[in-house]
Design an enzyme around this catalytic site. Structure first.
Site, mmCIF file in Angstrom:
data_model
loop_
_atom_site.group_PDB
_atom_site.id
_atom_site.type_symbol
_atom_site.label_atom_id
_atom_site.label_comp_id
_atom_site.label_asym_id
_atom_site.label_seq_id
_atom_site.Cartn_x
_atom_site.Cartn_y
_atom_site.Cartn_z
ATOM 1 N N HIS A 156 48.712 37.309 49.310
ATOM 2 C CA HIS A 156 47.950 36.454 50.230
ATOM 3 C C HIS A 156 48.793 35.995 51.424
ATOM 4 O O HIS A 156 48.237 35.555 52.436
ATOM 5 C CB HIS A 156 47.426 35.211 49.512
ATOM 6 N N ASP A 196 44.482 43.152 42.100
ATOM 7 C CA ASP A 196 44.296 41.724 41.852
ATOM 8 C C ASP A 196 42.832 41.369 42.112
ATOM 9 O O ASP A 196 42.183 41.971 42.968
ATOM 10 C CB ASP A 196 45.209 40.925 42.785
ATOM 11 N N HIS A 198 41.595 38.942 43.591
ATOM 12 C CA HIS A 198 41.420 38.384 44.932
ATOM 13 C C HIS A 198 41.843 39.402 45.987
ATOM 14 O O HIS A 198 42.751 40.198 45.757
ATOM 15 C CB HIS A 198 42.253 37.110 45.099
ATOM 16 N N ASP A 289 44.472 39.095 37.125
ATOM 17 C CA ASP A 289 43.465 38.045 37.016
ATOM 18 C C ASP A 289 42.047 38.602 36.998
ATOM 19 O O ASP A 289 41.085 37.830 36.939
ATOM 20 C CB ASP A 289 43.621 36.996 38.120
#
Length: 668
Positions: A156, A196, A198, A289
């Site tokens: 991120h 991931d 996200h 995740d």
């Protein structure tokens, strides 16, 4: 340093015994990265035990004995500066110094989902440098593959901004290092796979115009409402200039995607493009995740699913793969998933297992949209997908109040069961409110189920007493009309009956307001509001009462708790309503693992029952004991509460903020 032996291991493939040369794999782990932890909260999802649990699992399974073990290495500023702003690098480098001791918490609040402590700088430099180290050594040929067990994560982090638990973009730094600073190693094309849950917004931006990097991210998106909640993760974001077509996003419309969904994307998008791209090395932003029972991800990928995805990638770049840990917050899931991946890196075959499930219908729609967007750049994606592909509907899945079990005996199949008719087609599951898509301010009803209980419940009025963000009328109307307001990370589908409340009034009740848990799908990190189900003379809570139908109350109850439900019967029926005056509260069995599973009777107003929804007495005891976490609300959530109290003319802004602060800080 332990060195791997050139031993041969036996594997079974289609029933035949074969001998295969042991692959040379490096594992990088360094306890110093555990010095970075939340100063105020030992239970933060991005915690040191994430990498410890992985390391313990690898040791207990014996995989560390088959690999070369490496210690961490701090990154050099010149390598970080190649992708990050110099001021950002200097800030991360100095934030753990004593001069910031009294300022770190305040500084951290300026960023999106970041915490800081005296160990942050060292851990960030170690995480970035360690990924560079193993990537370089795999590129040199010293190792066939490597897994960097690092934290904090990185995908991120953008050029000049930390976010989403990430400080430096570890994979971005390593990718740039190979291409721009070690051209002598002959690495000219790199495939970066980000699985991931996200979107890897930071990595995407770093190579947005670079055709040497094929960036692929599969992630929950939900029309831009899932973290990081921007348009960057859309399938239409395909790169720019010479990099156009080299950025591939596969954005899930919903959560609960599992092995079959991810493998369908591999087979119909990633693998065909990877064949044409022909990378020299693959770097995996390995977040776990999306794993089953992860508290933040909400997806259902199993260790077997991860091992199959990795096995398919091993067919490229002569198996030169570097895995760098990103997210993953269920300690059991992350440990098992990494263990399964390391086995594949070593050359072991994934343990054979049947996938008794099909991808979601929405998965095929997303895959087709991605292929149509990119086929001009990758002709292999030009063909239409076969018609009548087997698929499934979104199943009944609850938002859990408590973290998942760490039991080794958990059944990874149970969430995937899909019944089939005799002719082999997937049996249609009941469609409910989750089958309504929000598009701007309009609601598209994909399918509805007309149930007789709705007509009966639409004739009965109740007062719904709200004490959280629903005190703000525009926020509450999201549950009736659909849509979202400022600060929310996802849209509401609304009620079947979209008529506004017939009346609105305010009252105070002798109940305790408090905030618990540490993340909500709607507002992100931070506690959710709860009302103690028992009244006490010493407490006073401001509640906004909406006069709505019992049908609408059921729809609000549904949206507050679960994503899908068989609508043949209501969650809260007329008999339960009639029993409330004598029982005071009713625990709804179907919602027992959800946040607001207890309906409390607060009395009557104009002979109409006043109802609220909250946690149970048992949950309150768990909050008291520390089993469940007390946590202040997110900033956006707090703003909604303040607006409700102020616009409802209950408190002035300063007093409203003090009211919330007291509720969040006062011990139960």
């Amino acid at each position: 340093m332990e060195r791997v032996k050139n031993e041969k291991i036996e594997i079974e493939n289609d029933g035949d015994e074969q001998r295969r040369q042991q692959r040379r794999v490096a594992l990088l782990y360094d306890e110093r990265m555990c010095k970075h932890f939340s100063p105020d909260d030992d239970d933060h999802p991005e915690q040191p035990d994430r990498i410890r649990s992985i390391w313990n699992k690898l040791q207990s399974s014996g995989l560390t004995q088959r690999c070369v073990i490496l210690k961490g290495k701090e990154a050099e500023d010149k390598h970080i500066n190649a992708v990050h702003d110099r001021n950002h690098v200097a800030w991360v480098k100095s934030i753990s110094s004593k001069q910031y001791d009294s300022q770190r918490n305040r500084i951290a609040t300026k960023f999106n989902s970041i915490y800081l402590n005296e160990g942050t700088s060292e851990a960030a430099y170690l995480a970035a440098g360690s990924v560079v180290e193993v990537t370089e050594r795999v590129a040199k040929g010293e190792f066939d593959s490597a897994f960097a067990i690092v934290r904090p994560p990185g995908h991120h982090a953008e050029e000049n901004e930390p976010m989403g638990f990430c400080l430096f973009n570890n994979v971005g730094i390593a990718t740039n290092y190979l291409l721009d600073e070690r051209s002598d190693l002959g690495i000219k094309k790199i495939l970066v796979v980000d699985w991931d849950v996200h979107h890897g917004n930071g990595t995407q931006k770093m190579f947005w115009k670079d055709p040497r990097v094929l960036f692929f991210s599969v992630h929950r998106y939900e029309f831009g409402s899932f973290y990081p909640a921007t348009d960057d993760g859309s399938h239409t974001m395909i790169g720019e200039g010479p990099g156009r077509g080299y950025n591939i996003n596969v954005p899930w419309d919903n959560g609960r995607c599992g092995d079959a969904d991810y493998l369908a994307v591999w087979d119909h998008v990633l693998i065909p493009v990877a064949k044409d791209f022909n990378p020299d090395i693959i770097i995996v932003s390995a977040g776990f995740d999306a794993a089953l029972r992860d508290p933040l991800g909400g997806c259902c990928v199993t260790p077997y699913g991860y091992s199959l995805m990795l096995k398919k990638l091993m067919e490229f770049a002569q198996g030169k793969i570097v895995m760098a840990l990103e997210g993953g917050y269920n300690l059991n899931s992350i440990a098992k998933s990494v263990n399964a991946c390391v086995e594949v890196l070593l050359g072991d075959m994934p343990i054979s297992r049947s996938l008794n499930v099909y991808p979601f219908e929405s998965t095929w729609r997303v895959i087709q949209a991605v292929r149509q967007e990119l086929h001009a750049f990758w002709p292999t994606l030009g063909d239409e997908l076969p018609k009548n592909l087997p698929s499934r509907k979104v199943p009944v899945v609850k938002y859990p109040l408590s973290s998942s079990s760490d039991s080794d005996g958990e059944n990874y199949e149970e969430i995937y069961v899909v019944s089939e008719t005799a002719d082999g087609s997937v049996q249609k599951m009941t469609e409910t409110l989750s089958n309504l898509r929000v598009d701007g301010n309009s609601i598209e009803q994909v399918s509805t189920t007309c149930s007789s209980w709705r007509s009966e419940h639409s004739k009965i009025d109740v007062w719904y007493a709200t004490y959280g963000s629903n005190m703000w009328k525009p926020r509450f109307l999201c549950y009736i009309e659909g849509g979202e307001v400022e600060g929310m990370r996802r849209s509401c589908v609304g009620s079947m009956d979209k008529n506004p409340p017939k009346e609105i009034l305010w009252k105070t009740f002798p109940h305790r307001l408090f905030f618990g848990w540490d993340y909500t799908p709607t507002w992100g990190p931070g506690g959710a509001a709860f009302l103690h189900p028992e009244s006490t003379a010493d407490d006073k809570a401001h509640l906004c009462l909406y006069r709505i139908t019992l049908e609408q109350f059921n729809d609000v109850l549904l949206q507050e708790n679960i994503l899908s439900y068989d609508e043949k019967s209501p969650l809260f029926d007329i008999s339960a309503l009639n029993s409330l005056p004598s029982q005071h509260s009713v625990n709804l069995e179907v919602l027992k693992n959800c946040w607001y599973h207890t309906v409390v009777h607060l009395g009557k107003e104009n002979d109409i029952p006043v109802l609220t929804m909250t946690c149970s007495f048992e949950d309150v005891e768990s909050f008291k004991s520390g089993k469940f976490k007390l946590c202040p609300p997110a900033q956006g959530y707090s703003r909604a509460l303040v607006k409700g109290l102020v616009e409802g003319k209950q408190l002035e802004e300063e007093a409203a903020m003090a009211y919330i602060q007291e509720a969040a800080s006062k011990a139960l």
